[in-house]
Design an enzyme around this catalytic site. Sequence first.
Site, PDB file in Angstrom:
ATOM      1  N   HIS A 154      70.039  96.356  68.033  1.00 18.77           N
ATOM      2  CA  HIS A 154      70.310  95.215  68.918  1.00 18.77           C
ATOM      3  C   HIS A 154      71.638  94.508  68.632  1.00 18.77           C
ATOM      4  CE1 HIS A 154      65.688  94.912  69.769  1.00 18.77           C
ATOM      5  NE2 HIS A 154      66.268  95.923  70.355  1.00 18.77           N
TER       6      HIS A 154
ATOM      7  N   CYS B 156      83.279  91.641  75.417  1.00 17.89           N
ATOM      8  CA  CYS B 156      83.589  91.272  76.797  1.00 17.89           C
ATOM      9  C   CYS B 156      82.430  91.674  77.701  1.00 17.89           C
ATOM     10  CB  CYS B 156      84.876  91.981  77.222  1.00 17.89           C
ATOM     11  SG  CYS B 156      85.311  91.644  78.939  1.00 17.89           S
TER      12      CYS B 156
ATOM     13  N   CYS C  13      88.130  87.318  78.228  1.00 20.34           N
ATOM     14  CA  CYS C  13      88.513  88.390  77.319  1.00 20.34           C
ATOM     15  C   CYS C  13      90.035  88.470  77.162  1.00 20.34           C
ATOM     16  CB  CYS C  13      87.963  89.696  77.884  1.00 20.34           C
ATOM     17  SG  CYS C  13      88.496  91.146  76.986  1.00 20.34           S
TER      18      CYS C  13
ATOM     19  N   CYS D 273      91.192  92.208  78.885  1.00 21.20           N
ATOM     20  CA  CYS D 273      91.217  92.461  80.338  1.00 21.20           C
ATOM     21  C   CYS D 273      91.509  91.191  81.136  1.00 21.20           C
ATOM     22  CB  CYS D 273      89.907  93.089  80.803  1.00 21.20           C
ATOM     23  SG  CYS D 273      88.483  91.975  80.767  1.00 21.20           S
TER      24      CYS D 273
HETATM   25  N1  APR Z   1      56.010  88.517  57.048  1.00 27.73           N
HETATM   26  C1  APR Z   1      55.601  89.567  57.786  1.00 27.73           C
HETATM   27  N2  APR Z   1      55.487  89.523  59.143  1.00 27.73           N
HETATM   28  C2  APR Z   1      55.786  88.372  59.749  1.00 27.73           C
HETATM   29  C3  APR Z   1      56.213  87.222  59.018  1.00 27.73           C
HETATM   30  C4  APR Z   1      56.315  87.323  57.606  1.00 27.73           C
HETATM   31  N3  APR Z   1      56.690  86.286  56.854  1.00 27.73           N
HETATM   32  N4  APR Z   1      56.428  86.220  59.921  1.00 27.73           N
HETATM   33  C5  APR Z   1      56.161  86.718  61.126  1.00 27.73           C
HETATM   34  N5  APR Z   1      55.771  88.022  61.048  1.00 27.73           N
HETATM   35  C6  APR Z   1      55.425  88.947  62.135  1.00 27.73           C
HETATM   36  C7  APR Z   1      54.759  88.302  63.325  1.00 27.73           C
HETATM   37  O1  APR Z   1      53.349  88.264  63.164  1.00 27.73           O
HETATM   38  C8  APR Z   1      55.175  89.251  64.458  1.00 27.73           C
HETATM   39  O2  APR Z   1      54.241  90.323  64.619  1.00 27.73           O
HETATM   40  O3  APR Z   1      56.650  89.463  62.621  1.00 27.73           O
HETATM   41  C9  APR Z   1      56.505  89.811  63.982  1.00 27.73           C
HETATM   42  C10 APR Z   1      57.690  89.291  64.744  1.00 27.73           C
HETATM   43  O4  APR Z   1      57.585  89.718  66.063  1.00 27.73           O
HETATM   44  P1  APR Z   1      58.702  89.380  67.144  1.00 27.73           P
HETATM   45  O5  APR Z   1      59.036  87.939  67.072  1.00 27.73           O
HETATM   46  O6  APR Z   1      58.204  89.934  68.425  1.00 27.73           O
HETATM   47  O7  APR Z   1      59.980  90.161  66.647  1.00 27.73           O
HETATM   48  P2  APR Z   1      60.342  91.682  66.799  1.00 27.73           P
HETATM   49  O8  APR Z   1      59.146  92.555  66.803  1.00 27.73           O
HETATM   50  O9  APR Z   1      61.427  91.942  65.821  1.00 27.73           O
HETATM   51  O10 APR Z   1      60.950  91.707  68.249  1.00 27.73           O
HETATM   52  C11 APR Z   1      61.656  92.833  68.653  1.00 27.73           C
HETATM   53  O11 APR Z   1      62.301  91.830  70.677  1.00 27.73           O
HETATM   54  O12 APR Z   1      62.466  89.649  71.158  1.00 27.73           O
HETATM   55  C12 APR Z   1      63.183  90.816  71.075  1.00 27.73           C
HETATM   56  O13 APR Z   1      65.393  91.440  70.636  1.00 27.73           O
HETATM   57  C13 APR Z   1      64.312  90.756  70.091  1.00 27.73           C
HETATM   58  O14 APR Z   1      64.777  92.133  68.189  1.00 27.73           O
HETATM   59  C14 APR Z   1      63.770  91.468  68.894  1.00 27.73           C
HETATM   60  C15 APR Z   1      62.799  92.433  69.510  1.00 27.73           C
END
Ligand code: APR
Length: 286
Positions: free
Chosen positions: A117, A125, A164, A167
């Site tokens: 990501h 840009c 940018c 461009c």
């Molecule tokens: N230790 C372990 N797990 C944890 C902790 C912790 N201290 N705190 C939170 N979590 C878990 C939550 O329970 C949840 O399942 O981490 C997870 C975070 O989930 P998301 O917020 O959905 O993040 P992620 O899975 O990385 O999202 C993927 O989606 O929102 C987009 O681009 C964004 O990179 C992100 C992608």
Amino acid sequence: MSDFQIHLTESPRILALLGAGLSAPSGLPTFRGAGGLWWMHDAKQLSTPQAFDENPGLVWEFYLERRAAAKEARPNAAHFALAELARRVPEFNAISMNIDGLSERAGHPPAQISFLHGNLFSIRCTTCPHTIHDEAAEAIIAALTTALAHSSTSNLSAASVPTCPACHTGLLRPGVVWFGEALPSATLASLYAWIEAAPSIDTMLVIGTSAEVYPATAYIEAARKKLARVAVVNIEQEDPGLLGLEEQDWYFQGDAGDLVPEMLKKVVEELGNVELIDVKKITEVI
Ligand code: APR
């Protein structure tokens, strides 16, 4: 835990999927759950090209804040343990969905981690391929921060968002991948090549992710096809997303900052008999 630790010592090929929960112990909010709201805006809705088209100033304010928080945060023990695992196991590869720069700052070898990501510290840009890093990016961030501080409405206006320098037409935007945008194709290709380079993957670590976003689940499935046993680390009690854990898998409920170093301890000890790098010392250097 000991069953997993033994399996890991017998795992030459390891894949990890890293999500926002890995950085939660460093104080950074996750997307889903309590941290998912920012000034009453849904963080997910601000992370789209449509949001930037409609209100580039607001989206930049959101990213200025996230960038400042990430800069302020320190890598935690799980980032350091994973970096150490990478140094000890040449066939360990990580896929990170995080944009906060904490794995990099923990010294994770760049050849053994892919960022799906982008990252908070580059700028690009909206129309041409021009990308800006390091001091040049810092200068743009400083200008945006100053414009926000002097704004009479306390909001960043669209007029403050620079165009940018290459461009001269497209607006500059954060160098991250938003919802609905394509993932970096070269990164996907090299991950595919790594997965296919050997007949098996022994262990798949799924750390701090809700695993709701494609291609998170696809990587877990790809590893399963290569006969991997899956180990999930999540603070929630429930099996997140569409993981569909099987009998031979593990689910470790708790904080990644505590669990991951414990899970990897045996590998680090057995492979090199060297202790984990002193987290505090490294953090001070950073
Ligand atoms: N230790 C372990 N797990 C944890 C902790 C912790 N201290 N705190 C939170 N979590 C878990 C939550 O329970 C949840 O399942 O981490 C997870 C975070 O989930 P998301 O917020 O959905 O993040 P992620 O899975 O990385 O999202 C993927 O989606 O929102 C987009 O681009 C964004 O990179 C992100 C992608």
